[in-house]
Design an enzyme around this catalytic site. Structure first.
Site, short mmCIF file in Angstrom:
data_model
loop_
_atom_site.label_atom_id
_atom_site.label_comp_id
_atom_site.label_asym_id
_atom_site.label_seq_id
_atom_site.Cartn_x
_atom_site.Cartn_y
_atom_site.Cartn_z
N LYS A 17 0.85 -1.20 0.00
CA LYS A 17 0.00 0.00 0.00
C LYS A 17 0.88 1.24 0.00
O LYS A 17 1.50 1.57 1.00
CB LYS A 17 -0.91 0.03 1.24
CG LYS A 17 -1.98 1.11 1.09
CD LYS A 17 -2.48 1.68 2.38
CE LYS A 17 -1.89 3.01 2.75
NZ LYS A 17 -1.96 4.10 1.78
N GLU B 26 9.19 1.52 11.00
CA GLU B 26 10.31 2.47 10.86
C GLU B 26 9.69 3.85 10.92
O GLU B 26 8.87 4.19 10.06
CB GLU B 26 11.01 2.23 9.52
CG GLU B 26 11.68 0.87 9.48
CD GLU B 26 11.74 0.23 8.10
OE1 GLU B 26 12.56 -0.68 7.94
OE2 GLU B 26 10.98 0.61 7.22
N CYS C 51 13.80 11.36 6.38
CA CYS C 51 13.73 10.92 7.78
C CYS C 51 15.09 11.09 8.45
O CYS C 51 15.18 11.28 9.66
CB CYS C 51 13.27 9.47 7.86
SG CYS C 51 14.10 8.46 6.65
N GLU D 99 9.45 16.27 15.82
CA GLU D 99 9.88 16.11 14.43
C GLU D 99 9.10 17.13 13.58
O GLU D 99 7.86 17.11 13.56
CB GLU D 99 9.58 14.70 13.94
CG GLU D 99 10.09 14.47 12.53
CD GLU D 99 9.75 13.11 11.95
OE1 GLU D 99 8.60 12.67 12.08
OE2 GLU D 99 10.65 12.50 11.35
P1 NAP Z 1 2.06 8.37 7.75
O1 NAP Z 1 1.07 9.45 7.69
O2 NAP Z 1 2.18 7.58 9.00
O3 NAP Z 1 1.72 7.39 6.51
C1 NAP Z 1 2.53 6.27 6.21
C2 NAP Z 1 1.68 5.23 5.52
O4 NAP Z 1 0.73 4.71 6.46
C3 NAP Z 1 0.87 5.78 4.35
O5 NAP Z 1 0.80 4.81 3.32
C4 NAP Z 1 -0.50 5.98 4.98
O6 NAP Z 1 -1.57 5.97 4.07
C5 NAP Z 1 -0.56 4.77 5.89
N1 NAP Z 1 -1.60 4.85 6.93
C6 NAP Z 1 -2.19 5.95 7.46
N2 NAP Z 1 -3.12 5.58 8.39
C7 NAP Z 1 -3.08 4.23 8.44
C8 NAP Z 1 -3.80 3.25 9.20
N3 NAP Z 1 -4.72 3.59 10.09
N4 NAP Z 1 -3.51 1.94 9.00
C9 NAP Z 1 -2.57 1.58 8.10
N5 NAP Z 1 -1.87 2.45 7.35
C10 NAP Z 1 -2.12 3.76 7.52
O7 NAP Z 1 3.54 8.90 7.42
P2 NAP Z 1 4.01 9.85 6.25
O8 NAP Z 1 3.58 11.24 6.55
O9 NAP Z 1 3.63 9.24 4.94
O10 NAP Z 1 5.60 9.73 6.35
C11 NAP Z 1 6.42 10.62 7.06
C12 NAP Z 1 6.97 9.93 8.31
O11 NAP Z 1 7.71 8.78 7.92
C13 NAP Z 1 7.95 10.80 9.09
O12 NAP Z 1 7.66 10.71 10.45
C14 NAP Z 1 9.32 10.17 8.78
O13 NAP Z 1 10.28 10.36 9.79
C15 NAP Z 1 8.93 8.73 8.66
N6 NAP Z 1 9.93 7.98 7.90
C16 NAP Z 1 10.77 7.15 8.59
C17 NAP Z 1 11.74 6.44 7.91
C18 NAP Z 1 12.68 5.51 8.64
O14 NAP Z 1 13.42 4.80 7.99
N7 NAP Z 1 12.65 5.47 9.94
C19 NAP Z 1 11.86 6.56 6.51
C20 NAP Z 1 10.97 7.43 5.84
C21 NAP Z 1 10.01 8.14 6.55
P3 NAP Z 1 -2.15 7.34 3.48
O15 NAP Z 1 -1.08 7.93 2.67
O16 NAP Z 1 -3.31 6.90 2.69
O17 NAP Z 1 -2.53 8.19 4.67
#
Ligand code: NAP
Length: 508
Positions: free
Chosen positions: A180, A255, A289, A384
């Protein structure tokens, strides 16, 4: 393979077919640099599509899990060749769907390709071992077997590289996949899936469902046939997924975020420290990130560092990421844009605004911003921000610098600039982060050589881009066999009889 047209309605990949969403709904993918540009219309799938994808992954699992590792590796290798011929197209698509500059987009494509090549090679390696037997009669084997169908959920900030870093190891381990992508950035994930299908992946081995996480996430995690979940994204979503998956006792990897510190020692080479910090903090608008968000400077060097940092930041050019010379593009969407402007306003009340760049008025452009006199308890130090905002903190000595750097819930990346061998050794031992970088930028992990990932609130310590990542998609089984035979009992099962029978028939 081409960049989608604005009116093109896309489909989910389920069981080898490209199917329209059961909801009949689509939503546009917008270019964050110019929201008038639509990059295709993408499925707004519902729970029924998620279930169909899991059905397909479950059906394909028995055959795929028995496909030899080298054959799985060869298919990934073919996908690598297909995508390698499309580097420019992929970089352009990334630039337009996520607002990364063209050179950074190209870097992401290269990273994704390196991951694909690396995990293709893993298919040819053994993943079990023979343990020394305690007696002459016994044989002991550790077998690593694919865990089952898995759900992979990816964020918007690396929409090509992160889908590869999860999909390639899962496939090569023998798992079938439901992937997804983030709703905001589905384009390159679909191009990846197209290449895997073209490379010969059997139907149902990879399934891609696009749609809101809130609507389809639970169906993808709670289905009893899903045996592992691998997620990259925010802490708020990741922690809930941990809970849901833990209730079913399945493997889960999250992650998550970071609040990455970089320490500048009193004897640091500032030519290096300033250039690398500007790149780590403002490259891709601070939305990596691994980005540096806290610069911790020893007081002896503080004034010099701030002066040079501000002068260097003035050279950043904010604008359309497709234009050469632009170093800072837009943030991903309006929500992020508004949140960041609010954070900057809060920052102005608690710290000193040392620098603010200029940004075009249209589009989601946030001006690169540097705050000084930031204290460890302030919001600027703790949360963050995930945008082009850098906080500078002054400390007395290295002990305090390390303590401030480690005083966070996160442990993703951290950096140190110094010319003192003793201080470098101390920091190597004491800085708490999954990836520690000395005298270089704290972003840009190299596949195979800097496996990437954090711990504490940044994740469970898994390392993407390394061989260990396969283990989250496998279960180990130890088989201990007494191999002492007392007499020979010919096997009568057909599989054992037929080869001999056929050979005998040929000889006769
Ligand atoms: P996010 O809002 O948590 O979304 C990540 C994924 O989860 C998206 O595909 C999202 O779908 C999905 N999602 C949302 N609600 C969900 C639910 N209830 N159940 C299952 N899946 C769900 O994060 P983001 O804004 O895309 O990414 C930014 C974050 O990622 C930052 O905090 C960054 O630090 C972190 N990150 C960490 C790493 C690492 O290696 N540690 C690498 C890259 C990014 P939708 O798009 O449809 O909402």
């Amino acid at each position: 393979m081409q960049i989608p047209r604005s009116d093109e309605r896309h489909r989910n990949l389920i069981g080898g077919e490209w199917r329209p969403p059961s909801t009949g709904e689509h939503e546009p993918c917008l270019n964050p640099a110019d929201t008038r540009e639509v990059i295709g219309l993408w499925p707004r799938s519902g729970a029924a599509d998620a279930k169909a994808a899991v059905d397909a992954a479950a059906k394909a699992f028995p055959d795929w899990s028995r496909t030899p590792g080298p054959e799985r590796g060869r298919i990934l290798g073919r996908a690598h060749q297909i995508l390698k011929a499309k580097i420019d197209l992929l970089a352009e698509a990334l630039c337009r769907e996520e607002g990364k500059t063209l050179s950074e987009s190209r870097g992401e494509v290269m990273k994704g390709l390196n991951l694909l090549e690396f995990y293709s090679g893993e298919g040819f390696r053994t993943h079990g071992k023979t343990l020394p037997s305690e007696t002459r009669q016994s044989l002991m084997l550790t077998l690593r077997q694919p865990v089952g169908p898995v759900t992979l959920i990816t964020p918007w900030n690396f929409p090509f590289a992160i889908p590869v870093w999860k999909t390639a190891p899962a496939l090569v381990a023998g798992c079938t996949v439901v992937l997804k992508p983030a709703s905001l950035t589905p384009v390159c994930t679909h191009l990846l899936a197209e290449a895997l299908v073209e490379a010969g992946l059997p139907p149902g081995v990879i399934n891609v469902v696009t749609g809101p996480g809130g609507a389809i996430g639970n169906a993808l995690v709670d289905d009893p046939r899903i045996r592992a979940v691998s997620f990259t994204g925010s802490n708020s979503v990741g922690l809930k997924l941990y809970e849901r998956a833990a209730r079913r006792g399945i493997k889960v990897t999250c992650e998550m975020g970071g609040k990455n510190p970089v320490i500048v020692d009193s004897d640091a080479d500032l030519d290096e420290a300033i250039v690398d910090t500007i790149y780590s903090a403002f490259g891709y608008q601070g939305q990596k990130c691994s980005a540096c968000s806290r610069l911790i400077v020893l007081e002896e060097n503080y004034d010099r560092v701030v002066k040079r940092l501000v002068e260097a930041a003035a050279s950043l050019r904010v604008g359309n990421p497709e234009e050469p010379g632009i170093t800072v593009g837009p943030v991903i969407d309006e929500t992020a844009y508004r949140r960041m402007l609010e954070t900057i306003e809060t920052g102005k009340k608690e710290a000193t605004l040392a620098f603010q760049g200029e940004a075009p008025p249209e589009g989601f452009f946030v001006p690169p911003t540097i705050f000084t006199d930031v204290k460890p308890h302030m919001l600027l130090s703790c949360e963050e921000i995930f945008g082009p905002v850098l906080s500078v903190l002054k400390v007395r000595d290295l002990a305090e610098a390390i303590q401030v750097a480690n005083d966070t819930d996160y442990a993703l990346t951290a950096g140190f600039f110094s010319r003192s061998p003793a201080n470098i050794e101390r920091v190597k031992a004491e800085l708490v982060a999954g990836n520690v970088y000395i005298n270089r930028s704290c972003t840009g992990a190299v596949v195979g050589r800097h496996p990437f990932g954090g711990f504490k609130m940044s994740g469970g310590g898994t390392k993407a881009g390394g061989g260990d990542y396969l283990l989250q998609f496998m279960v180990p089984r130890v088989v201990t066999e007494n191999i002492m035979r007392h007499g020979f009992a010919p096997d009568t099962t057909p599989e054992f009889r037929e080869p001999f029978g056929a050979a005998m028939a040929e000889r006769d």
